[in-house]
Design a protein around this motif. Structure first.
Motif, short mmCIF file in Angstrom:
data_model
loop_
_atom_site.label_atom_id
_atom_site.label_comp_id
_atom_site.label_asym_id
_atom_site.label_seq_id
_atom_site.Cartn_x
_atom_site.Cartn_y
_atom_site.Cartn_z
N MET B 1 0.83 -1.21 0.00
CA MET B 1 0.00 0.00 0.00
C MET B 1 0.87 1.26 0.00
SD MET B 1 -3.19 0.09 -0.27
CE MET B 1 -3.72 1.63 0.51
N ALA B 2 0.45 2.22 -0.78
CA ALA B 2 1.17 3.49 -0.81
C ALA B 2 1.04 4.19 0.55
CB ALA B 2 0.59 4.38 -1.89
N ILE B 3 2.02 5.05 0.82
CA ILE B 3 2.04 5.75 2.11
C ILE B 3 1.45 7.14 1.92
CG2 ILE B 3 3.56 6.55 3.96
CD1 ILE B 3 5.63 4.46 2.48
N ARG B 4 0.44 7.45 2.73
CA ARG B 4 -0.15 8.80 2.65
C ARG B 4 0.60 9.72 3.60
NH1 ARG B 4 -4.41 9.27 -0.36
NH2 ARG B 4 -5.47 7.38 -1.03
N GLU B 5 0.99 10.87 3.08
CA GLU B 5 1.78 11.82 3.88
C GLU B 5 1.37 13.24 3.52
OE1 GLU B 5 3.65 12.83 6.04
OE2 GLU B 5 4.92 11.22 6.81
N ARG B 6 1.88 14.16 4.28
CA ARG B 6 1.72 15.58 3.95
C ARG B 6 3.12 16.17 3.88
NH1 ARG B 6 -1.91 14.12 7.47
NH2 ARG B 6 -0.53 14.67 9.20
N LEU B 7 3.54 16.57 2.68
CA LEU B 7 4.91 17.07 2.50
C LEU B 7 4.94 18.30 1.61
CD1 LEU B 7 6.94 13.79 1.69
CD2 LEU B 7 6.74 14.90 3.92
N SER B 8 5.92 19.15 1.85
CA SER B 8 6.18 20.25 0.92
C SER B 8 6.92 19.69 -0.28
CB SER B 8 7.04 21.31 1.61
OG SER B 8 8.35 20.83 1.79
N GLY B 9 7.03 20.48 -1.33
CA GLY B 9 7.75 20.05 -2.53
C GLY B 9 9.20 19.72 -2.24
N ASN B 10 9.84 20.57 -1.42
CA ASN B 10 11.25 20.31 -1.08
C ASN B 10 11.39 19.02 -0.27
OD1 ASN B 10 12.44 22.45 -2.39
ND2 ASN B 10 12.49 23.79 -0.59
N GLU B 11 10.48 18.81 0.67
CA GLU B 11 10.52 17.58 1.47
C GLU B 11 10.31 16.36 0.57
OE1 GLU B 11 8.74 18.30 5.90
OE2 GLU B 11 7.42 18.80 4.23
N ALA B 12 9.38 16.50 -0.37
CA ALA B 12 9.05 15.37 -1.25
C ALA B 12 10.27 14.99 -2.09
CB ALA B 12 7.88 15.74 -2.15
N VAL B 13 10.96 16.01 -2.60
CA VAL B 13 12.15 15.76 -3.42
C VAL B 13 13.26 15.14 -2.57
CG1 VAL B 13 14.05 16.98 -4.57
CG2 VAL B 13 11.69 17.39 -5.28
N ALA B 14 13.46 15.70 -1.37
CA ALA B 14 14.50 15.16 -0.49
C ALA B 14 14.17 13.72 -0.11
CB ALA B 14 14.62 16.03 0.77
N TYR B 15 12.88 13.45 0.09
CA TYR B 15 12.46 12.09 0.45
C TYR B 15 12.73 11.12 -0.70
CZ TYR B 15 9.86 8.52 2.96
OH TYR B 15 9.52 7.37 3.64
N ALA B 16 12.46 11.59 -1.93
CA ALA B 16 12.77 10.76 -3.11
C ALA B 16 14.27 10.48 -3.16
CB ALA B 16 12.31 11.47 -4.38
N MET B 17 15.07 11.49 -2.85
CA MET B 17 16.53 11.31 -2.87
C MET B 17 16.97 10.32 -1.80
SD MET B 17 17.62 15.27 -3.62
CE MET B 17 19.38 15.08 -3.43
N LYS B 18 16.30 10.37 -0.66
CA LYS B 18 16.61 9.41 0.40
C LYS B 18 16.32 7.99 -0.08
CE LYS B 18 14.04 8.30 4.13
NZ LYS B 18 13.50 8.17 5.48
N GLN B 19 15.18 7.83 -0.73
CA GLN B 19 14.82 6.49 -1.20
C GLN B 19 15.73 6.02 -2.33
OE1 GLN B 19 10.53 7.39 -1.88
NE2 GLN B 19 10.14 5.83 -0.30
N ILE B 20 16.20 6.97 -3.14
CA ILE B 20 17.11 6.62 -4.23
C ILE B 20 18.50 6.31 -3.66
CG2 ILE B 20 18.30 7.58 -6.26
CD1 ILE B 20 15.58 9.22 -6.68
N ASN B 21 18.87 7.00 -2.58
CA ASN B 21 20.15 6.78 -1.89
C ASN B 21 21.33 6.81 -2.87
OD1 ASN B 21 21.98 6.23 0.12
ND2 ASN B 21 21.33 4.11 0.45
N PRO B 22 21.58 7.96 -3.51
CA PRO B 22 22.63 8.02 -4.52
C PRO B 22 24.03 7.89 -3.89
CG PRO B 22 21.80 10.21 -4.07
CD PRO B 22 20.94 9.26 -3.29
N ASP B 23 25.04 7.69 -4.72
CA ASP B 23 26.40 7.58 -4.19
C ASP B 23 26.91 8.92 -3.69
OD1 ASP B 23 27.13 4.71 -4.90
OD2 ASP B 23 26.42 5.47 -6.82
N VAL B 24 26.57 9.99 -4.42
CA VAL B 24 27.09 11.32 -4.09
C VAL B 24 26.00 12.38 -4.25
CG1 VAL B 24 28.75 13.13 -4.79
CG2 VAL B 24 29.47 10.74 -4.78
#
Lengths: 313, 394
Positions: B1-24
């Motif tokens: 199930m998808a997770i329902r949240e309340r986020l700003s655009g910056n938080e949403a992008v940062a959260y995507a980056m967290k999930q992607i977990n890039p090298d740098v």
């Protein structure tokens, strides 16, 4: 292990012939010797600033570099290599790089790409503490674009943007002391060196810089026959004169502690270095004795200051 | 199930980056994107990601470090706005020219001068020919979704181009909205691992990147780059299709809103499309046949598709939140009208409105005014002025 020139020279070349640097240019001599200080089992990722070195060693589809090499722009050799070093740390931590030996990170830039347009990226990378070496090959002007003055150009040198004329005696400002700026970043290793004699000083400093953990900086004199106006065959003599006149002292600063590596028994007058080069010819006209005297005083002042820094360790 | 949240655009992008977990991640502070590296460095500090975070001394070095990191074989990301993007300019072209699939969050803000921290599109529009793929986002949901799709597009072997995910500064970046997030595992599986064919850190096969490239080869390399951008069109749809199957959220080159029987249409990017949808609903209730087209993909530009979609309207207004200072029209307008002409859609009359520069509010009334203007033109009336401004004192 004691330095043995013959053994070092027999190491496999990591910077191959066939590149298009000029005969008599100081830079390729410096680059070859620095790369010889890498352990054979280690790999290097090398970045270079736009400049003579880059455009003469990596013309598509040819490369003179046996190790991995990246050029991106003029002012950012330090930032570019810092990204590669970060990727190395990140990828190793995740077990993505299963390779023997270590990878070392070395950036090369001329004085234009280092003292001037690249100083911000250099300062940032050094402060952030990347495990890397930045090597400035200092030929004292923007040679690649046609001998324009830089902040590394010595006082009174004739360049295409500080030309000698009826109202001008060449560059009217002093040479920036980048080595001292880097010392004041309080990084583990900073050295100033040149390709003299059997290249021992250069080799040993390169080895220390590469194998000291953390950021290291080497400032290496790299004369330019076109800009300095000397015969190609005089390169090593010019290097020697720069050091023997104390125009370019050989020294290193390890964790803040100064060592002057070479103190000439017979410190030559700076005119010996100047008169060997066409860019200072105008200084030897009658009436310009005062200018020569100013240069000598500046060399002496900086040399004395360096000796006192060493004495006060 | 998808997770329902309340986020700003910056938080949403940062959260995507967290999930992607890039090298740098290499980034430098600038309003309004700076929250992204702030959130991200907290993830690093708390061990929620194991990325190398490089707090560079400038945006120029941020992009340079991303280039070094991506060339080395890692996945590299950054975020910036306005003057930060401008300072990267030189390196944007080098990143795309070296075919490095870097992903950037661009939080749109007006370029200086005079200095202004609020939203318009002058920053990313100025970078439109830098060889980056550009995806635009109406909401934090779309910004999040575009971030998750970005690597898949960028790293596709037929593409290998950097991607910029744009959202409106403050309006989207700082406003908290309901959002549906994917589970970490699903993101990991969807985004996949980055496995470049050639990279600097491969000791067994060292490479050289960034040559002096004379007239003997430069043109061929640029031609290949242009081909990659054409290839991106197909890949963008393939990735969107896969994303739809995963989330049920549908993405294409552009979104059409109530266009089926519309006579007139507005074309507008990002958050203003939300306001325009509200106006469309209101005017539809009054029986007015108005519709909306919201481009998502600006680079590559879907020229035949957008020309085809607009061909059936009587009048179209393109709204630009950036001026080209070319005495002819904004960047979206000139791009759309040339696409329409080249692809033979001769039906609609086109007008352009420059709006919202430096964060000037664009109100529902402004959009209604434009729709009414379009209905007048469609009546049939004539176009008395092609290149117009709205919401400005002049």
């Amino acid at each position: 292990m004691a330095y043995n020139f013959k053994e070092v020279a027999r190491k496999p070349e990591r910077f191959t012939g066939g590149h298009r640097m000029c005969a008599g240019c100081g830079a390729p001599v410096v680059i070859r010797q620095i790369l010889r200080a890498l352990k054979p089992e280690d790999h290097a990722v090398i970045s270079a600033a736009t400049g003579c070195l880059e455009v003469s060693t990596f013309l598509y589809p040819y490369s003179a570099w046996k190790d991995s090499f990246i050029h991106s722009a003029f002012e950012n050799a330090a930032a570019t290599i810092s990204g590669a070093e970060a990727a190395y740390n990140g990828m190793r931590r995740r077990g993505k790089l299963d390779q023997e030996g270590e990878t070392k990170f070395i950036a090369f830039g001329g004085d234009g790409g280092t003292y001037d347009i690249g100083i911000q990226a250099l300062s940032g990378a050094m402060e952030r503490g990347h495990d890397m070496v930045y090597v400035c090959y200092d030929n004292g002007a923007y040679m690649n674009t046609g001998i324009q003055r830089s902040s590394a150009t010595p006082m009174f040198a004739d360049t295409t943007t500080s030309p000698v004329g009826r109202e001008s005696q060449g560059k009217n400002q002093r040479k920036k002391d980048l080595t001292e700026i880097m010392v004041n970043h309080h990084i583990p290793y900073v050295a100033q060196t040149a390709a003299i004699g059997n290249l021992k000083d250069l080799y040993e400093k390169a080895e220390k810089a590469i194998y000291t953990k953390g950021p290291a900086f080497l400032n290496v004199l790299a004369p330019c026959p076109r800009g300095w106006r000397y015969e190609a065959s005089d390169l090593m003599q010019i290097n020697k004169l720069a050091v023997d006149t104390c125009f370019w002292p050989l020294y290193e600063v390890v964790e803040g502690k100064y060592t002057v590596n070479y103190k000439p028994k017979n410190k030559l007058p700076v005119v010996e270095f100047l008169k060997a080069q066409g860019r200072f010819r105008h200084l030897f006209k009658k009436g310009n004795e005062e200018l020569l005297d100013m240069i000598q005083k500046e060399v002496d002042r900086r040399w004395e200051r360096l000796l006192s820094l060493e004495a006060s360790n | 199930m998808a997770i329902r949240e309340r986020l700003s655009g910056n938080e949403a992008v940062a959260y995507a980056m967290k999930q992607i977990n890039p090298d740098v991640v290499a980034a430098f502070p600038i309003t309004p994107s700076t929250e992204i590296p702030q959130y991200f460095s907290a993830y690093v500090a708390n061990g929620e990601v194991n990325t190398e975070f490089i707090p560079v001394e400038s945006e120029h070095s941020a992009m340079s470090a991303c280039i070094g990191a991506q060339a080395a074989g890692g996945r590299a990301m950054t975020a910036t706005s306005a003057n930060g993007l401008a300072l990267m300019w030189e390196m944007l072209y080098i990143a795309s020219g070296a075919r490095l699939p870097i992903v950037m969050a661009c939080v749109n803000r007006a370029l200086s001068g005079p200095i202004n921290i609020h939203n318009d599109h002058s920053d990313s529009m100025g970078a439109r020919d830098s060889g980056w793929i550009q995806l635009y986002s109406e909401s934090s949901q779309e910004a999040y979704d575009n971030m998750l799709m970005a690597h898949r597009i960028a790293e596709h072997p037929d593409v290998l181009l950097p991607v910029m995910v744009c959202q409106d500064g403050f309006i989207t970046s700082h406003a908290i909205e309901n959002i549906e997030l994917l589970e970490d595992e699903k993101v990991k599986e969807f985004v996949g691992e980055y496995k470049p064919a050639h990279y600097l850190l491969n000791k067994e096969n060292p490479i050289a990147i960034g040559p002096l490239d004379h007239f003997t080869h430069y043109f061929e390399h640029k031609r290949q780059q242009a081909e990659a951008m054409r290839n991106a069109k197909k890949v963008i749809l393939e990735v969107a299709d896969e994303f739809y199957k995963l989330t049920g959220r549908k993405y294409g080159y552009f979104e059409e809103y109530k266009t089926d029987d519309a006579e007139v249409c507005i074309v507008v990017l990002n958050s203003t499309a939300g306001t325009a949808k509200f106006v469309v609903d209101k005017m539809r209730e009054e029986g007015k046949k108005v519709g909306l087209v919201k481009p998502r993909v600006f680079r590559p530009f879907p020229a035949p598709e957008i020309a085809g979609a607009l061909a059936r309207f009587k009048a179209v207004a393109v709204m630009d939140k950036a001026d080209s200072f070319n005495a002819a029209g904004g960047p979206l307008f000139t791009e759309i009208t040339s696409a329409v002409l080249a692809h033979g859609a001769t039906g609609p009359k086109f007008i352009n409105y420059i709006y919202g520069l430096g964060g000037r509010d664009v109100k529902a009334d402004d959009i209604e005014f434009i729709y009414n203007k379009l209905l007048e033109i469609a009546a049939p009336g004539k176009v008395d002025s092609i290149y117009n401004y709205i919401g400005v004192r002049e």
